[in-house]
Scaffold this active site. Structure first.
Site, PDB file in Angstrom:
ATOM      1  N   ARG A  27      -2.717  -2.191  -3.329  1.00 31.57           N
ATOM      2  CA  ARG A  27      -3.946  -1.422  -3.108  1.00 31.57           C
ATOM      3  C   ARG A  27      -3.875  -0.192  -4.009  1.00 31.57           C
ATOM      4  NH1 ARG A  27      -5.120   2.830   1.064  1.00 31.57           N
ATOM      5  NH2 ARG A  27      -7.357   3.147   0.869  1.00 31.57           N
ATOM      6  N   HIS A  87     -12.971   2.588   0.346  1.00 32.34           N
ATOM      7  CA  HIS A  87     -12.860   1.541   1.380  1.00 32.34           C
ATOM      8  C   HIS A  87     -13.448   0.219   0.891  1.00 32.34           C
ATOM      9  CE1 HIS A  87     -12.712   4.985   4.512  1.00 32.34           C
ATOM     10  NE2 HIS A  87     -11.498   4.509   4.340  1.00 32.34           N
ATOM     11  N   ARG A  99     -11.049  15.273   8.012  1.00 35.82           N
ATOM     12  CA  ARG A  99     -11.887  15.675   6.863  1.00 35.82           C
ATOM     13  C   ARG A  99     -13.294  16.014   7.331  1.00 35.82           C
ATOM     14  NH1 ARG A  99     -10.621  10.333   3.404  1.00 35.82           N
ATOM     15  NH2 ARG A  99      -8.674  10.021   4.537  1.00 35.82           N
ATOM     16  N   GLU A 102      -7.876  -5.543   5.016  1.00 37.81           N
ATOM     17  CA  GLU A 102      -7.795  -5.209   3.584  1.00 37.81           C
ATOM     18  C   GLU A 102      -6.635  -5.942   2.911  1.00 37.81           C
ATOM     19  OE1 GLU A 102      -7.985  -1.487   5.475  1.00 37.81           O
ATOM     20  OE2 GLU A 102      -9.011  -0.558   3.783  1.00 37.81           O
ATOM     21  N   ASN A 147       0.872  -1.174   0.000  1.00 37.81           N
ATOM     22  CA  ASN A 147       0.000   0.000   0.000  1.00 37.81           C
ATOM     23  C   ASN A 147       0.907   1.222   0.000  1.00 37.81           C
ATOM     24  OD1 ASN A 147      -1.889   1.971   0.392  1.00 37.81           O
ATOM     25  ND2 ASN A 147      -2.677   1.159   2.320  1.00 37.81           N
TER      26      ASN A 147
END
Ligand code: ADP
Length: 393
Positions: free
Chosen positions: A93, A181, A239, A379, A9
């Site tokens: 990813r 996601h 965020r 993940e 990743n």
């Protein structure tokens, strides 16, 4: 000789990775990270499955992704060879595949060109993924590479969910909701078959630094809270989540702010950090008695509760809610506050069962109308699984 898969990743200044050993099932045997890449003090750290550090090494100042990959791959190959294991595949990813990539793909020259076309959809993420992919393709051509997209799981969302209510020409230009996601949601959908085989309509709350929620109906994504970018939906660590688009226009026209300044406010200074003024980390905010910390927790958990209603409507019902990722797996307070806000739906949380972290567990009472679960996400395992599935199909 057994095979191993490196799952990577890559970000702008860091890379996280895990190594999985192929067997009856995939087992994580190494993990690590490279940080401060292209800065003054870059380094690589690798741990084995017992958590022992097998390598912690500084790289030369300004060393980048390629230097880190050389050290990571060479160290892993040496360590794996001692156990008669060979690194054969790399799974990546990739944050934003747009409409072009809705399933994992094997890397070749044409795919690398195609990935460059979707850079504008995630300019902060996609280029760094490509750097790693290209470097491995050029320098380690025997490693077969597969790319897994965080957007792909949501390709099943109906058009009426994916579109914004804008003139149609913007849809044609690719301005629509993609959702993110997806690798986490795909893992949860897969795990739910084992944890709750009778569940059909599930809302999953992925509450990490980035946070979103997804409506999963019979294993398929129907809707999620993130949109064109990963800014939409829930408030997150830094965020802001949903915001009236006119706020940005007002900031430009009346406050004289530039798009870069607004981007910085919306993406880096808002959310839990902006509201509380304390931290982007829920742990710090939960501990504080400051009124603004309480406000941040209330806004955060009310946003989750409101989205449950929204997502349930897209499926025409709801039978279970899953909490996952950093905050979802570890914060009993967030889960409790969300459950209490859903009491009107017949949700009852079992406070004793809820008093736990990072385990697979049902945390609703026997009389609750909806089942609540904690399922730690994975993940990396999803990427490793998809990599093997594609290359050995
Ligand atoms: P990322 O999105 O970077 O993968 P994670 O899924 O690891 O992040 O989530 C990290 C976040 O999870 C932290 O910033 C914090 O808000 C939250 N978190 C982690 N542990 C706890 C805890 N024990 N209590 C409350 N929140 C936690």
């Amino acid at each position: 000789m057994k095979n191993a898969i490196l799952v990577l990743n890559a970000g702008s200044s860091s890379m996280k990775f895990q190594v999985f050993l192929q067997g009856d099932e995939l087992t994580s045997i190494y993990s690590g990270l490279a940080e401060r890449l292209k800065e003054e003090t870059p380094y690589v750290k690798i741990k084995n499955q017992n958590g022992d550090v097998v390598l912690k090494q500084d790289l030369a100042p300004k060393a980048g992704h390629g230097d880190a990959l050389d050290l990571i791959i060479n160290t892993l190959e040496t360590e794996l060879a001692k156990e008669e294991v060979k690194l054969v595949y790399v799974g990546h990813r990739f944050v934003h595949g747009g409409d072009k990539y809705v399933a994992p793909v094997q890397v070749n020259a044409e795919v690398i060109d195609g990935l460059k076309e979707v850079i504008p959809l995630a300019p902060l993420h996609n280029p760094h993924h490509i750097t790693g992919i290209e470097y491995i393709a050029n320098n380690y051509p025997s490693l077969k590479q597969v790319i897994c997209f965080d957007t792909a799981f949501h390709a099943t969302n109906p058009e009426s969910i994916r579109t914004f209510a804008l003139p149609r020409k913007f849809w044609d230009m690719g301005i629509k909701r993609y959702g993110f996601h997806g690798l986490s949601y795909e893992y949860i959908a897969f795990k739910m078959k084992e944890v709750a085989p009778l569940a059909r309509k599930t809302v999953v709350c992925h509450l990490g630094n980035g946070a979103s929620m997804c409506a999963i109906d019979n294993g398929k994504s129907i809707a999620s809270t993130m949109g064109f970018t990963a800014l939409d939906g829930l408030p997150m660590g830094t965020r802001c989540g949903n915001i009236d688009a006119s706020v940005a226009l007002y900031m430009i026209d009346k406050l004289g702010m530039s798009s870069a300044e607004i981007n910085e406010v919306f993406n880096k200074q808002s959310g839990v950090l902006g509201l509380s003024g304390i931290s982007n980390d829920l742990r710090d905010v939960e501990e504080s008695d400051e009124p603004l910390a309480k406000l941040a927790m209330e806004y955060y958990t009310m946003s989750i509760a409101r989205k449950v209603g929204d997502l349930a409507a897209t499926m025409g019902g709801l039978d279970s809610i899953v909490f996952t990722a950093g905050g979802g797996e570890n914060s009993s307070l967030v889960r409790k506050m969300v459950a209490e806000k859903l009491a009107w739906l017949g949700v009852e949380i079992d406070l004793e069962k809820n008093d736990c972290r990072g385990v697979v567990r049902q945390i609703s009472t026997h009389t609750s109308k909806l089942a609540l679960y904690i399922i730690p996400t994975n993940e990396e395992l999803m990427i490793a699984n998809s990599t093997v599935a594609l290359l050995e199909a």
